[in-house]
Scaffold this motif. Sequence first.
Motif, PDB file in Angstrom:
ATOM      1  N   ALA A   1      -0.594   5.374 -11.956  1.00  0.00           N
ATOM      2  CA  ALA A   1      -0.279   5.685 -10.260  1.00  0.00           C
ATOM      3  C   ALA A   1      -0.693   4.488  -9.655  1.00  0.00           C
ATOM      4  O   ALA A   1      -1.492   3.590 -10.172  1.00  0.00           O
ATOM      5  CB  ALA A   1      -1.249   6.744  -9.834  1.00  0.00           C
ATOM      6  N   ILE A   2      -0.050   4.106  -8.435  1.00  0.00           N
ATOM      7  CA  ILE A   2      -0.331   3.002  -7.668  1.00  0.00           C
ATOM      8  C   ILE A   2      -1.567   3.417  -6.627  1.00  0.00           C
ATOM      9  O   ILE A   2      -1.299   4.309  -5.985  1.00  0.00           O
ATOM     10  CB  ILE A   2       0.708   2.299  -6.988  1.00  0.00           C
ATOM     11  N   ILE A   3      -2.529   2.529  -6.560  1.00  0.00           N
ATOM     12  CA  ILE A   3      -3.659   2.815  -5.854  1.00  0.00           C
ATOM     13  C   ILE A   3      -4.202   1.861  -4.926  1.00  0.00           C
ATOM     14  O   ILE A   3      -4.323   0.582  -5.425  1.00  0.00           O
ATOM     15  CB  ILE A   3      -5.131   3.484  -6.732  1.00  0.00           C
ATOM     16  N   PHE A   4      -4.352   1.987  -3.863  1.00  0.00           N
ATOM     17  CA  PHE A   4      -4.497   0.886  -2.710  1.00  0.00           C
ATOM     18  C   PHE A   4      -5.695   1.614  -2.025  1.00  0.00           C
ATOM     19  O   PHE A   4      -6.268   2.556  -1.640  1.00  0.00           O
ATOM     20  CB  PHE A   4      -3.612   0.898  -1.565  1.00  0.00           C
ATOM     21  N   SER A   5      -6.451   0.332  -1.694  1.00  0.00           N
ATOM     22  CA  SER A   5      -7.891   0.813  -1.042  1.00  0.00           C
ATOM     23  C   SER A   5      -7.866   0.128   0.647  1.00  0.00           C
ATOM     24  O   SER A   5      -6.923  -0.569   0.643  1.00  0.00           O
ATOM     25  CB  SER A   5      -9.200   0.127  -1.732  1.00  0.00           C
ATOM     26  N   SER A   6      -8.626   0.953   1.230  1.00  0.00           N
ATOM     27  CA  SER A   6      -8.513   0.285   2.890  1.00  0.00           C
ATOM     28  C   SER A   6      -9.891   0.443   3.327  1.00  0.00           C
ATOM     29  O   SER A   6     -10.837   1.303   3.045  1.00  0.00           O
ATOM     30  CB  SER A   6      -7.665   1.433   3.720  1.00  0.00           C
ATOM     31  N   GLU A   7     -10.266  -0.474   4.183  1.00  0.00           N
ATOM     32  CA  GLU A   7     -11.600  -0.494   4.831  1.00  0.00           C
ATOM     33  C   GLU A   7     -10.942  -0.708   6.362  1.00  0.00           C
ATOM     34  O   GLU A   7     -10.661  -1.815   6.731  1.00  0.00           O
ATOM     35  CB  GLU A   7     -12.363  -1.934   4.468  1.00  0.00           C
ATOM     36  N   GLY A   8     -11.914   0.142   7.215  1.00  0.00           N
ATOM     37  CA  GLY A   8     -11.620   0.016   8.674  1.00  0.00           C
ATOM     38  C   GLY A   8     -12.769   0.345   9.700  1.00  0.00           C
ATOM     39  O   GLY A   8     -13.685   0.708   9.043  1.00  0.00           O
ATOM     40  N   VAL A   9     -12.552   0.094  10.957  1.00  0.00           N
ATOM     41  CA  VAL A   9     -13.608   0.303  11.975  1.00  0.00           C
ATOM     42  C   VAL A   9     -13.083   1.179  13.082  1.00  0.00           C
ATOM     43  O   VAL A   9     -11.866   0.558  13.485  1.00  0.00           O
ATOM     44  CB  VAL A   9     -13.900  -1.212  12.483  1.00  0.00           C
ATOM     45  N   GLN A  10     -13.668   2.201  13.524  1.00  0.00           N
ATOM     46  CA  GLN A  10     -13.216   2.709  14.636  1.00  0.00           C
ATOM     47  C   GLN A  10     -13.469   1.999  15.913  1.00  0.00           C
ATOM     48  O   GLN A  10     -14.704   1.310  16.062  1.00  0.00           O
ATOM     49  CB  GLN A  10     -14.086   4.008  14.778  1.00  0.00           C
ATOM     50  N   ILE A  11     -12.442   1.684  16.595  1.00  0.00           N
ATOM     51  CA  ILE A  11     -12.614   0.947  17.893  1.00  0.00           C
ATOM     52  C   ILE A  11     -13.123   1.595  19.090  1.00  0.00           C
ATOM     53  O   ILE A  11     -12.458   2.521  19.625  1.00  0.00           O
ATOM     54  CB  ILE A  11     -11.307   0.125  18.248  1.00  0.00           C
ATOM     55  N   GLY A  12     -14.073   1.119  19.413  1.00  0.00           N
ATOM     56  CA  GLY A  12     -15.040   2.000  20.549  1.00  0.00           C
ATOM     57  C   GLY A  12     -15.796   2.886  20.193  1.00  0.00           C
ATOM     58  O   GLY A  12     -16.708   2.738  19.213  1.00  0.00           O
ATOM     59  N   GLY A  13     -16.042   4.108  20.730  1.00  0.00           N
ATOM     60  CA  GLY A  13     -16.628   5.266  20.472  1.00  0.00           C
ATOM     61  C   GLY A  13     -16.360   6.206  19.576  1.00  0.00           C
ATOM     62  O   GLY A  13     -14.992   6.138  18.809  1.00  0.00           O
ATOM     63  N   ILE A  14     -17.068   7.079  19.213  1.00  0.00           N
ATOM     64  CA  ILE A  14     -16.808   8.263  18.306  1.00  0.00           C
ATOM     65  C   ILE A  14     -15.388   8.925  18.618  1.00  0.00           C
ATOM     66  O   ILE A  14     -15.357   9.271  19.544  1.00  0.00           O
ATOM     67  CB  ILE A  14     -17.975   9.006  18.153  1.00  0.00           C
ATOM     68  N   ALA A  15     -14.703   8.900  17.558  1.00  0.00           N
ATOM     69  CA  ALA A  15     -13.360   9.731  17.700  1.00  0.00           C
ATOM     70  C   ALA A  15     -12.516   9.356  18.958  1.00  0.00           C
ATOM     71  O   ALA A  15     -12.098  10.003  19.703  1.00  0.00           O
ATOM     72  CB  ALA A  15     -13.742  11.341  18.014  1.00  0.00           C
ATOM     73  N   SER A  16     -12.387   7.839  19.026  1.00  0.00           N
ATOM     74  CA  SER A  16     -11.613   7.269  19.991  1.00  0.00           C
ATOM     75  C   SER A  16     -10.490   7.341  19.728  1.00  0.00           C
ATOM     76  O   SER A  16      -9.627   7.363  18.654  1.00  0.00           O
ATOM     77  CB  SER A  16     -12.077   5.583  20.019  1.00  0.00           C
TER      78      SER A  16
END
Length: 447
Positions: free
Chosen positions: A391-406
């Motif tokens: 299988a081809i596996i990709f990783s992702s790193e991210g940040v929620q912009i603003g408040g919780i559940a924006s």
Amino acid sequence: MAVTTLSRVFQIPSEITEHALTLCHPRDVASFSQTCRKARGLVYGSPDQYLWRRLFLLFPFDDPRQIPPPFQEDGQFNWRKELFRRMEAQSIACRTSSTLEDLLTAIETFISVVRSAAPVTWGHERVSSPNLLWVVEVLQSTNMLRSPLLLPEWSNQSLARLRAYLALTLDEYDDDDVAGKGTLKSIRTKSRCQVYNLQNYHQDNDWGPFNITAGEVNWIHIESIINVVSMNLSDRPNDWPDTRPRYGLEATRAYSAPGTTALATGDWAGIEGHWRRYVCFMDYRYDVCLPCNSPSTDVAYFDTPNFEEVVRLVELKLTLIDAQAIPEVYMLDRFPDSPYKHYPTLYFTGSSWGIQGNEATVVGSVAMSEGGVVRWRFVLQCPNTYHAHFAIIFSSEGVQIGGIASAFGVIGAWTGIRHDHRDPVGPFWLYKVEDDHPIYMRALMNN
């Protein structure tokens, strides 16, 4: 103010005088306090800061007591100090003689005001935040962010953070504005260089939009990703036209994402439900992710007339799982335990549908980090067309912009999970949608 007039003022019950002062501008109240000792005592002598609380809320600004931790400022809220801080930021924005230090101080204030916007509540989803209306009005009316003093400050984290929140909403130009179009082109070139420079991704920053120092968010990188994805979508008005992320200050408010004003118990991040994700990468005809070594190289490489990026829409459905039930495909490091007891680290799994309706498995986690920044980390396991057992596996790193559940969603970077030499890398924008949102990718499975 004449002495006789003052004496008559203080014949009125202090409660009435205080109420009258709440109808004045804060600067006028401060001027009144300088007229005599009694006036000063009335304005500044109340231990409960009733007058300044009323002035603050009637300005109007959002009530900071509604802000959930950890977005609240530490200690008791100083109504007068904060009101004066905001008035000073507005004055700095209006002045043509403001120094660079003044402008950066004002930017810090505007960021604080955005972060202290009241969360969206059930039944009031269409009610705008006074905090955010004020920030937009000040920045639009003064053009502060276009100050020549700020032009060389591309690498300033605070400026990049504010611009990331705004997401180019104050950088709209008419079709015949040649200078404005040139500005946008320059922004796009710099942003592409930041996003596609392999030197900006390594183990020390978790292969994502972070600084090496204590894992802090690299807002320059975040702003660049937003610029790249939003401009790519702008170039493609006919591709999935009713599937676009929300952006701008209102989209940064906590619980502004669809269906998150009444979250299920335990799902503080609003994970469960349907999501859309835009991913971008350089056209395969180009050498993948060449490092940018100098400004001249940046312009020459990314301003090539035939240079293109690929944009893909991905549809996802996510479900919470127990931390002990994480599938083996999740080979990423786990987040440290959250320092906030109300926001434990959450884990999820789900499915995603991409080009030609191909289905993939998603596994990831969400954590509340220091400073109230919500981080997302997940892997995507795709079937390999050529080798069924690999299988081809990709990783992702991210940040929620603003408040919780924006509603703004999550901004980040994706790459191959093994980070091998010449692995692809690119930006993504992940955001939540309504359950009945239009579908495109999954529809392909039935055709």
